[in-house]
Design a protein around this motif. Structure first.
Motif, PDB file in Angstrom:
ATOM      1  N   ASP A 211      17.642  31.167  33.025  1.00 56.64           N
ATOM      2  CA  ASP A 211      17.622  31.112  34.488  1.00 56.64           C
ATOM      3  C   ASP A 211      17.226  32.491  34.992  1.00 56.64           C
ATOM      4  N   VAL A 212      17.167  32.667  36.305  1.00 53.20           N
ATOM      5  CA  VAL A 212      16.666  33.917  36.860  1.00 53.20           C
ATOM      6  C   VAL A 212      17.527  35.105  36.461  1.00 53.20           C
ATOM      7  N   LEU A 248      11.005  36.524  40.023  1.00 54.16           N
ATOM      8  CA  LEU A 248      11.196  35.546  38.951  1.00 54.16           C
ATOM      9  C   LEU A 248      11.488  34.148  39.489  1.00 54.16           C
ATOM     10  N   GLN A 249      11.916  34.072  40.749  1.00 52.31           N
ATOM     11  CA  GLN A 249      12.148  32.754  41.353  1.00 52.31           C
ATOM     12  C   GLN A 249      10.874  31.904  41.317  1.00 52.31           C
ATOM     13  N   ARG A 250       9.727  32.564  41.349  1.00 51.60           N
ATOM     14  CA  ARG A 250       8.451  31.844  41.355  1.00 51.60           C
ATOM     15  C   ARG A 250       8.174  31.139  40.030  1.00 51.60           C
ATOM     16  N   PHE A 251       8.875  31.528  38.980  1.00 48.53           N
ATOM     17  CA  PHE A 251       8.549  31.032  37.648  1.00 48.53           C
ATOM     18  C   PHE A 251       9.650  30.158  37.051  1.00 48.53           C
ATOM     19  N   PRO A 254      12.317  23.437  35.256  1.00 52.19           N
ATOM     20  CA  PRO A 254      13.577  22.703  35.070  1.00 52.19           C
ATOM     21  C   PRO A 254      14.410  23.177  33.887  1.00 52.19           C
ATOM     22  N   SER A 255      13.784  23.829  32.905  1.00 49.32           N
ATOM     23  CA  SER A 255      14.527  24.199  31.692  1.00 49.32           C
ATOM     24  C   SER A 255      14.645  25.702  31.455  1.00 49.32           C
ATOM     25  N   ALA A 256      13.825  26.518  32.138  1.00 49.24           N
ATOM     26  CA  ALA A 256      13.814  27.939  31.820  1.00 49.24           C
ATOM     27  C   ALA A 256      13.011  28.706  32.863  1.00 49.24           C
TER      28      ALA A 256
END
Length: 270
Positions: A211-212, A248-251, A254-256
């Motif tokens: 996650d972020v 990093l929110q842009r990337f 659903p899994s990573a």
């Protein structure tokens, strides 16, 4: 072990190497998507030499794709991890050495490969010449190296921190992006005695965290970023960390947290 690349030896036997060794699964998640591009050029009868093998994931896979595989690296911590992970692979071995000067057995290998492990040579022409001597007649070279990062997902991440930190990779031609320019790469390999140069851009997803928050912590602890955060001081480092978290929110998937990575697949004949 004779070492001429002393600065890199210190880094890879210090914090950098320990971080990669203790987070081998994470670094393999980051770079493992590029493995098929190298494995696809290995033939079943090949004796494989993996330069800058690190924790040895590609070496293990190359041993299964070819006749045998040997990984060489400066890093004692990563080689310890590599040997532990390869306990069930009988046709793989690992050697600690500086590939620029290591006394490889002449004509002992059919192909030399690398996954981002060939960018830190003190003298790249000398290093590739030494590697070529280890290759049998008709031997081949196939390695992955970074493209220029401007315009890539990782470049976008670095851009958000540039008000607080310098770019962690330095200028193209040095460090991780030493072979970002295909013309320079061809000139180095030609000077080292290689022929039939080919360079192909390839892409793969790179997982940086679950996650972020996880990805931001991992990137902040990654050697080049950590180094520049230390130089920048606590206030700039905190602002860079906040900017990193936001971009990093842009990337998020659903899994990573996954960035699309780009690399050059370089091939040549010995």
């Amino acid at each position: 072990m004779t070492v001429v690349n002393t600065a890199q030896s210190e880094a890879w036997n210090g914090y950098e190497g320990r971080h990669w060794a203790s987070h081998d699964a994470r670094y393999d998640a980051m770079n493992g998507g590029f493995n098929p591009f190298v494995l696809g050029v290995i033939e079943p009868a090949d004796r494989v030499l993996d330069i800058g093998c690190g924790n040895g994931q590609l070496t293990r896979l190359a041993a299964r794709a070819g006749r045998s595989a040997t990984g060489v690296d400066l890093s004692g911590p990563m080689l310890a991890t590599a040997r532990a992970r390869a306990a069930d692979v009988p046709n793989v071995g690992f050697v600690q050495g500086d590939a620029q000067v290591h006394p490889f057995e002449t004509a002992a290998y059919d192909i030399a490969i690398s996954r981002f492990g060939i960018t830190f040579f003190a003298d790249p022409i000398a290093a590739f010449s030494n590697i070529r001597r280890a290759l049998a007649p008709g031997g081949r070279l196939a390695f992955l190296c970074m493209t220029a990062l401007r315009g890539t997902d990782l470049g976008a991440v670095f851009d958000t921190m540039v008000d607080y930190l310098p770019w962690p990779t330095g200028d193209d031609g040095t460090g991780p992006t030493a072979f970002a320019d295909p013309e320079r790469t061809e000139s180095v390999l030609t000077a080292a005695g290689y022929t039939d140069f080919a360079c192909t851009k390839v892409e793969a997803d790179q997982v940086w965290g679950s996650d972020v928050a996880d990805a931001a912590e991992f990137i902040s602890d990654w050697g080049p970023v950590r180094y520049h955060m230390g130089l920048a001081g606590p206030d700039n480092a905190a602002q860079a960390r906040q900017a990193l978290t936001e971009v990093l929110q842009r990337f998020v998937t659903p899994s990573a947290v996954a960035l699309r990575g780009q690399a050059w697949l370089v091939q040549a004949n010995a």
